[in-house]
Design a protein around this motif. Structure first.
Motif, PDB file in Angstrom:
ATOM      1  N   GLU A 186       0.829  -1.205   0.000  1.00  0.00           N
ATOM      2  CA  GLU A 186       0.000   0.000   0.000  1.00  0.00           C
ATOM      3  C   GLU A 186       0.863   1.254   0.000  1.00  0.00           C
ATOM      4  OE1 GLU A 186      -2.476  -0.411   3.420  1.00  0.00           O
ATOM      5  OE2 GLU A 186      -3.869  -1.794   2.438  1.00  0.00           O
ATOM      6  N   MET A 209       1.103   4.087  -2.909  1.00  0.00           N
ATOM      7  CA  MET A 209       0.894   5.510  -2.622  1.00  0.00           C
ATOM      8  C   MET A 209       2.083   6.342  -3.095  1.00  0.00           C
ATOM      9  SD  MET A 209      -0.935   5.354   1.146  1.00  0.00           S
ATOM     10  CE  MET A 209      -0.525   7.043   1.500  1.00  0.00           C
ATOM     11  N   GLU A 263       2.032   9.259  -5.930  1.00  0.00           N
ATOM     12  CA  GLU A 263       2.500  10.620  -5.658  1.00  0.00           C
ATOM     13  C   GLU A 263       3.582  11.043  -6.646  1.00  0.00           C
ATOM     14  OE1 GLU A 263       3.753  10.559  -1.596  1.00  0.00           O
ATOM     15  OE2 GLU A 263       1.698  10.495  -0.817  1.00  0.00           O
TER      16      GLU A 263
END
Length: 198
Positions: free
Chosen positions: A184, A188, A192
């Protein structure tokens, strides 16, 4: 429709309960064949998720899997129908044995002894089949096959602490959580980075 489905659930699990020897793991391949392949009530991955839930619950695996499958299909009524179907044949068979057969008669009966000796290898196959299916569905390749093999050997060793199955359940749960969390965080971070590039 609901009555038919509940009756079908009961009869499906009653058939499995009546012809399964060797406990819950021997039932899994039969349940999977009926629920996933024959009636197509759910996808294989969904069944494997329910199997994981059933294994984590306290109690008998055969009853647990019937409860979670029944709940998924028809809620509380489905759970009751499926679990009743699983329990009923065993209850009736044990009741009949207790009423008409004594332990001495069973032990000294050459026919019964021969039947149970013939059933043993089949039970082993019924237990191994869902293990292989589960391993394939979860993507467990030969590269990671050493993990369940090592755990099985350590449990079988009967050494203090290391032979305790609870230790491996806790370690497996912790490892699964950490790996999922890491994926996870990586996702992420990648997201980004892509947004920063835009």
């Amino acid at each position: 429709m609901e009555v038919t489905r509940l009756r079908q659930l009961f009869l499906t699990f009653a058939k499995i309960g009546a012809f399964t020897f060797g406990g819950g793991w021997a039932m899994i391949s039969l349940i999977e064949r009926e629920v996933v392949d024959k009636y197509r009530w759910m996808e294989r991955t969904e069944f494997l998720d329910l199997l994981a839930v059933a294994q984590s619950m306290p109690g008998i695996l055969a009853v647990n899997i019937s409860v979670v499958v029944g709940d998924k299909l028809r809620g509380l009524k489905g759970s009751l129908a499926a679990s009743a179907g699983t329990i009923m044949p065993c209850f009736v068979i044990i009741l009949l044995i207790a009423m008409f057969l004594t332990p001495e008669l069973i032990m000294n009966n050459a026919t019964l002894t021969a039947i149970f000796k013939g059933i043993r290898p089949v039970v082993v196959a019924l237990i191994i089949a869902p293990v292989i299916t589960t391993a394939r569905a979860t993507g467990l390749g030969w590269r990671l096959a050493w993990i369940p093999a090592a755990v099985a050997l350590l449990i079988w060793s009967k050494l203090p602490v290391v032979s305790n199955p609870i230790l491996y359940i806790v370690l497996g749960g912790a490892a699964g959580y950490l790996l999922t969390r890491r994926k996870e965080l990586d996702n992420m971070k990648n997201k980004e980075e892509k947004e920063a590039e835009r």
